[in-house]
Design an enzyme around this catalytic site. Structure first.
Site, PDB file in Angstrom:
ATOM      1  N   CYS A  96       0.821  -1.207   0.072  1.00  0.00           N
ATOM      2  CA  CYS A  96      -0.033  -0.033   0.136  1.00  0.00           C
ATOM      3  C   CYS A  96       0.910   1.263  -0.067  1.00  0.00           C
ATOM      4  O   CYS A  96       1.772   1.358   0.703  1.00  0.00           O
ATOM      5  CB  CYS A  96      -0.750  -0.126   1.350  1.00  0.00           C
ATOM      6  SG  CYS A  96      -2.007   1.505   1.223  1.00  0.00           S
ATOM      7  N   HIS A 124       2.502  -8.160  13.785  1.00  0.00           N
ATOM      8  CA  HIS A 124       1.934  -7.924  12.625  1.00  0.00           C
ATOM      9  C   HIS A 124       2.633  -7.543  11.363  1.00  0.00           C
ATOM     10  O   HIS A 124       3.734  -7.127  11.285  1.00  0.00           O
ATOM     11  CB  HIS A 124       0.921  -6.669  12.811  1.00  0.00           C
ATOM     12  CG  HIS A 124       0.148  -6.379  11.611  1.00  0.00           C
ATOM     13  ND1 HIS A 124       0.267  -5.778  10.641  1.00  0.00           N
ATOM     14  CD2 HIS A 124      -1.241  -6.572  11.750  1.00  0.00           C
ATOM     15  CE1 HIS A 124      -0.735  -5.584   9.638  1.00  0.00           C
ATOM     16  NE2 HIS A 124      -1.879  -6.185  10.524  1.00  0.00           N
ATOM     17  N   GLU A 126       2.678  -5.779   8.705  1.00  0.00           N
ATOM     18  CA  GLU A 126       3.007  -4.461   8.427  1.00  0.00           C
ATOM     19  C   GLU A 126       4.303  -4.056   9.221  1.00  0.00           C
ATOM     20  O   GLU A 126       5.214  -3.210   9.032  1.00  0.00           O
ATOM     21  CB  GLU A 126       1.857  -3.573   8.596  1.00  0.00           C
ATOM     22  CG  GLU A 126       2.365  -2.133   8.100  1.00  0.00           C
ATOM     23  CD  GLU A 126       0.957  -1.152   8.346  1.00  0.00           C
ATOM     24  OE1 GLU A 126       1.432   0.123   8.909  1.00  0.00           O
ATOM     25  OE2 GLU A 126      -0.091  -1.492   8.363  1.00  0.00           O
ATOM     26  N   THR A 167      -0.490   1.631  10.223  1.00  0.00           N
ATOM     27  CA  THR A 167      -1.377   2.476   9.330  1.00  0.00           C
ATOM     28  C   THR A 167      -2.976   1.981  10.032  1.00  0.00           C
ATOM     29  O   THR A 167      -3.789   2.851   9.681  1.00  0.00           O
ATOM     30  CB  THR A 167      -1.449   2.380   7.865  1.00  0.00           C
ATOM     31  OG1 THR A 167      -1.599   1.046   7.538  1.00  0.00           O
ATOM     32  CG2 THR A 167       0.068   2.776   7.665  1.00  0.00           C
ATOM     33  N   CYS A 197      -4.264   5.868   8.155  1.00  0.00           N
ATOM     34  CA  CYS A 197      -4.656   5.839   6.911  1.00  0.00           C
ATOM     35  C   CYS A 197      -5.957   6.275   7.046  1.00  0.00           C
ATOM     36  O   CYS A 197      -6.627   6.288   7.856  1.00  0.00           O
ATOM     37  CB  CYS A 197      -4.250   4.356   6.087  1.00  0.00           C
ATOM     38  SG  CYS A 197      -6.015   3.504   6.074  1.00  0.00           S
ATOM     39  N   SER A 226      -6.492  -6.333  11.509  1.00  0.00           N
ATOM     40  CA  SER A 226      -6.255  -5.366  12.373  1.00  0.00           C
ATOM     41  C   SER A 226      -7.253  -4.268  12.474  1.00  0.00           C
ATOM     42  O   SER A 226      -8.081  -3.855  13.450  1.00  0.00           O
ATOM     43  CB  SER A 226      -4.798  -4.735  12.407  1.00  0.00           C
ATOM     44  OG  SER A 226      -4.630  -3.737  13.063  1.00  0.00           O
ATOM     45  N   ASN A 227      -7.397  -3.960  11.153  1.00  0.00           N
ATOM     46  CA  ASN A 227      -8.310  -2.703  11.187  1.00  0.00           C
ATOM     47  C   ASN A 227      -9.959  -3.077  11.701  1.00  0.00           C
ATOM     48  O   ASN A 227     -10.636  -2.428  12.081  1.00  0.00           O
ATOM     49  CB  ASN A 227      -8.446  -1.958   9.802  1.00  0.00           C
ATOM     50  CG  ASN A 227      -9.020  -2.722   8.557  1.00  0.00           C
ATOM     51  OD1 ASN A 227      -9.995  -2.468   8.467  1.00  0.00           O
ATOM     52  ND2 ASN A 227      -8.113  -3.418   7.940  1.00  0.00           N
TER      53      ASN A 227
END
Length: 318
Positions: A96, A124, A126, A167, A197, A226-227
């Site tokens: 991303c 994670h 990321e 993010t 983000c 996660s989000n």
């Protein structure tokens, strides 16, 4: 029972770009196509791509030399990039662009021998990729998840210090940690704009706006997203029953007993067709009417990776 649909919900620009990248690479390259890590954290999406011939691997070591490989939306460390180069892989990077922006900040801190504090969840992908951008021998990068972690932290040079964040964290939770960072280290530097983000912020804002109108929430997303988990937490923190599902079969009639309004949202890696399938399942177990809840309209688009645009002839290589 009424169903209120959160807006925005589901796929963000980064996820759309990553999934489209994999699908287009399948068209322009010979099989097999390898993807390091799940391209996005959604079981339905990953299973669909497996059926189309994608081979998901944990590390590039599992990919044969000279093969086609795609990096997931979560990004990778410099070591992974170097390992891919040594294997002479035909590489498509679906990281991303907002994660890439975080990477640039951490690399700049490393180049300046500044210590770096990353706010994120251990393990994670990321976070692993972002931590792996730091190379300075004179400084160090530290991962914290809470203000408690910050209180235990010892920094060598508070005047040469940078912070970044994963993010996909909770906006509210992160703001508190960032403020605590600035209070403890007044000279700390960070991104001009927070790293959380736009899609994460918008989906969380939509849930918050809906909370006073609902008495149960269903979030469409996978357990490792996660989000999606952050969306669920927003409801549970307010004492509202909330459930995370990525399969219509997981919907339980008991969730809706004595409930009048059910909110439905979806994490940034959940496709709209899955949202509709789950709404249909809810409607089967209890009588419902569906209403769109007014929210922010997203018009963000991220172009495909340069090599892929070149292969399919849809854009000029810059």
């Amino acid at each position: 029972m009424k169903i209120l649909l959160a807006n925005p919900r589901g796929f963000c620009a980064g996820v759309s770009r990553a999934v489209e990248t994999v699908e287009k690479v399948l068209e322009v390259e010979k099989s097999p196509v390898y993807v390091r890590h799940e391209v996005v954290h959604n079981k339905v999406v990953v299973d669909s791509l497996k059926k189309k011939g994608v081979v998901f691997v944990k590390e590039v070591d599992e990919v044969p030399d000279d093969a086609v490989c795609i990096f997931s939306a979560h990004g990778v460390s410099l070591k992974v990039e170097e390992a891919a180069a040594k294997k002479n892989l035909v590489l498509y990077d679906a990281t991303c662009p907002l994660v890439t922006k975080v990477h640039r900040g951490v690399r700049l801190a490393s180049n300046n021998d500044a210590e770096c504090i990353l706010i994120g969840h251990k393990g994670h992908p990321e976070v692993q990729g972002t931590m792996g951008q730091y190379r300075s021998k004179k400084g160090a990068i530290y991962l914290i998840e809470s203000e408690e972690d910050l209180n235990k932290l010892t920094i060598k040079d508070p005047d040469n210090l940078y912070y970044a964040t994963q993010t996909t964290l909770s906006v509210d939770e992160t703001q508190g940690i960032i403020q605590a960072l600035k209070d403890k280290y007044p000279n700390i530097k960070g991104p001009k704009k927070e790293d959380i983000c736009y899609a994460t912020q918008n989906r969380q804002t939509a849930i918050k706006a809906m909370l006073k109108h609902i008495d149960v929430l269903v979030v469409v997303g996978s357990q490792n997203s996660s989000n999606s988990n952050r969306l669920k937490e927003l409801a549970t923190l307010e004492g509202i029953d909330a459930y995370l599902v990525d399969n219509p079969k997981d919907v339980d009639k008991l969730w809706f007993d004595n409930k009048k309004v059910c909110g439905v949202s979806a994490g940034a890696s959940a496709p709209e067709y899955l949202v509709q399938q789950i709404i249909s399942q809810i409607s089967k177990v209890c009588s419902t009417e569906v209403e769109e809840f007014e929210g922010i309209k997203e018009e963000v688009y991220f172009p495909l990776p340069r090599l892929l645009k070149q292969k399919i002839g849809t854009g000029k290589v810059e």
